[in-house]
Design an enzyme around this catalytic site. Structure first.
Site, PDB file in Angstrom:
ATOM      1  N   ARG A  40       0.823  -1.219   0.000  1.00 33.81           N
ATOM      2  CA  ARG A  40       0.000   0.000   0.000  1.00 33.81           C
ATOM      3  C   ARG A  40       0.854   1.265   0.000  1.00 33.81           C
ATOM      4  O   ARG A  40       0.491   2.269  -0.610  1.00 33.81           O
ATOM      5  CB  ARG A  40      -0.921   0.001   1.216  1.00 33.81           C
ATOM      6  CG  ARG A  40      -2.134  -0.857   0.996  1.00 33.81           C
ATOM      7  CD  ARG A  40      -3.042  -0.787   2.186  1.00 33.81           C
ATOM      8  NE  ARG A  40      -4.363  -1.262   1.838  1.00 33.81           N
ATOM      9  CZ  ARG A  40      -5.261  -1.652   2.725  1.00 33.81           C
ATOM     10  NH1 ARG A  40      -4.985  -1.623   4.002  1.00 33.81           N
ATOM     11  NH2 ARG A  40      -6.449  -2.055   2.329  1.00 33.81           N
ATOM     12  N   GLY A 379     -12.183  -4.015   1.235  1.00 34.37           N
ATOM     13  CA  GLY A 379     -13.567  -3.582   1.431  1.00 34.37           C
ATOM     14  C   GLY A 379     -14.021  -2.631   0.330  1.00 34.37           C
ATOM     15  O   GLY A 379     -15.144  -2.724  -0.168  1.00 34.37           O
TER      16      GLY A 379
HETATM   17  C1  3PG Z   1      -8.553  -1.692   4.856  1.00 37.07           C
HETATM   18  O1  3PG Z   1      -7.586  -2.230   5.390  1.00 37.07           O
HETATM   19  O2  3PG Z   1      -9.490  -2.352   4.371  1.00 37.07           O
HETATM   20  C2  3PG Z   1      -8.581  -0.201   4.716  1.00 37.07           C
HETATM   21  O3  3PG Z   1      -7.377   0.370   5.090  1.00 37.07           O
HETATM   22  C3  3PG Z   1      -9.726   0.356   5.518  1.00 37.07           C
HETATM   23  O4  3PG Z   1      -9.574   0.040   6.863  1.00 37.07           O
HETATM   24  P1  3PG Z   1     -10.853  -0.177   7.768  1.00 37.07           P
HETATM   25  O5  3PG Z   1     -11.546  -1.417   7.251  1.00 37.07           O
HETATM   26  O6  3PG Z   1     -10.361  -0.317   9.163  1.00 37.07           O
HETATM   27  O7  3PG Z   1     -11.733   1.045   7.591  1.00 37.07           O
END
Ligand code: 3PG
Ligand code: MG
Length: 398
Positions: A40, A379
């Site tokens: 990332r 997500g």
């Molecule tokens: C992830 O790792 O999916 C993103 O960085 C978002 O993090 P979060 O699901 O804690 O909002």
């Protein structure tokens, strides 16, 4: 939607640019403070380099993990600042707070072409607050730091958070190259996937993936299900799953999905069953009809891997989200590796949907370039494929 190129065209030398990045990288469980996959951070480098080299004063902000709205040393971004400096080949100033006195002072003294990383956004309650006013107040403080806002945190665009959503409304805003690329790829996969289209889903919970399964089912030729979530489907088919992960309340939903799918949902036929969740646990490959009552499935078995690989081989488009097993533990990485290798071989376009599956590709030492696209958003990419509006993208479009 204005882009980073538009901003660079307008000229940024000497101007302060606030960049939302997703530097939520995984850490090595055995070695605290050691980043296990910096994918990332690398993905956002082109944006940071372009701004730095154009003479901007670059203020980078990100979340890390899920601290509860107050400073928590476990989730400090300091090690990420160190890694970012190595990747950039230039120093990164780190502020010990996000909008407090140190952050303000550091922003104030930032030089042209210098990069600053603020401490974890989620050390502040306003970042994730559901209350518009509380989020807005925090966004006001962040926005006060800069002249422009660039969002290149694709992994967080599905969050209606202050740094993702509210800051965009307060500053001239631009989409970074990573966000643009990710959206373009997901658009291609969801609007015009070349057929046959095969989706591979893993990960632990059916409930997390239910919406995407429902959205994708009408579009796909095959939906291959592995990972912890396959056991709820297997139970729905009448198999006993021993101590494997099970979402009892989802069994009937799985039965409905299986009926609706008319054979397009493909489940494992064998699994690796272990005595406990541990790398040293006694384990063996068993058929799904023979999972012992005192064992839990931690990977798909070789027959399943071959079955999945065969389905993948004929595909023109593959979207993959979620590991097939507990790949972090060597004895249970075989299924994920086998499926990933099959995906690299297709004569078509493959997308790895973020999070754990992207980390799996790199930690298993697979060639990243053998995939069409490796998303930085788990997500976020799932919510895009579900057809949901992503607050971060919507904010950039305004
Ligand atoms: C992830 O790792 O999916 C993103 O960085 C978002 O993090 P979060 O699901 O804690 O909002
Ligand atoms: Mg996540």
């Amino acid at each position: 939607m204005k882009t980073l190129d538009d901003l660079l065209g307008e000229g940024v030398s000497g101007r302060r640019v606030l960049v939302r990045a997703d530097l939520n990288v995984p850490f090595d469980k055995a070695n605290p403070g050691v980043i296990s996959d910096d994918g990332r951070a690398r993905a956002v480098l082109p944006t940071l380099i372009a701004l730095r080299d154009a003479g901007a004063r670059v203020i980078v902000m990100s979340h890390l993990g899920r601290p509860k709205g107050a400073p928590d040393p476990k989730y400090t971004l300091r090690p990420v600042a160190t890694r970012l400096a190595e990747l950039l080949g230039s120093s990164v100033v780190f502020a010990e707070d996000t909008v407090g006195p140190e952050a303000r002072q550091t922003v104030e003294s930032l030089q042209d072409g210098q990069v600053l990383l603020l401490e974890n956004l989620r050390f502040n309650k306003g970042e994730t607050s559901k209350d518009d006013a509380e989020r807005g107040a925090f966004a006001d403080e962040l926005a006060a730091f800069a002249d422009f806002y660039v969002d290149d945190a694709f992994g967080a665009v599905h969050r209606k958070h202050a740094s993702v959503y509210d800051v965009a409304a307060r500053l001239p805003h631009y989409a970074g190259g990573l966000v643009l690329k990710e959206v373009e790829v997901l658009k291609r996969v969801s609007e015009s996937p070349e057929q046959p289209y095969v989706v591979v889903l893993g990960g632990s919970k059916v409930s997390d993936k239910l919406a995407v399964i429902q959205a994708l089912l009408p579009k796909v030729d095959k939906l291959l299900v592995g990972g912890g979530m396959c056991f709820t489907f297997l139970k729905a088919q009448g198999h006993e799953v021993g101590k494997s992960l099970l979402e009892a309340e989802m069994i009937s939903v799985c039965q409905e999905l299986l009926a609706k799918a008319e054979g397009r949902i493909v489940l494992p036929v064998d699994v690796v069953a272990a005595t406990e969740f541990s790398a040293d646990a006694d384990h063996a490959v068993v058929d799904i009809s023979d999972i012992p009552g005192d064992r839990l499935g931690l990977d798909i078995g070789p027959k399943s891997t071959a079955l999945f690989a065969e389905a993948i081989a004929g595909a023109k488009t593959v979207f993959w989200n979620g590991p097939m097993g507990v790949f972090e533990l060597a004895p249970f990485a075989t299924g994920t590796r086998g499926v990933a290798e099959a995906i690299t071989k297709i004569d078509g376009f493959s997308v790895v949907g973020g999070g754990d599956s992207a980390a799996a590709v790199r930690t298993l030492g697979l060639d990243e370039n053998a995939f069409g696209h490796i998303s930085t958003g788990g997500g976020a990419s799932l919510e895009y494929l579900e057809g949901k509006t992503l607050p971060g993208v919507a904010a950039l479009e305004k």
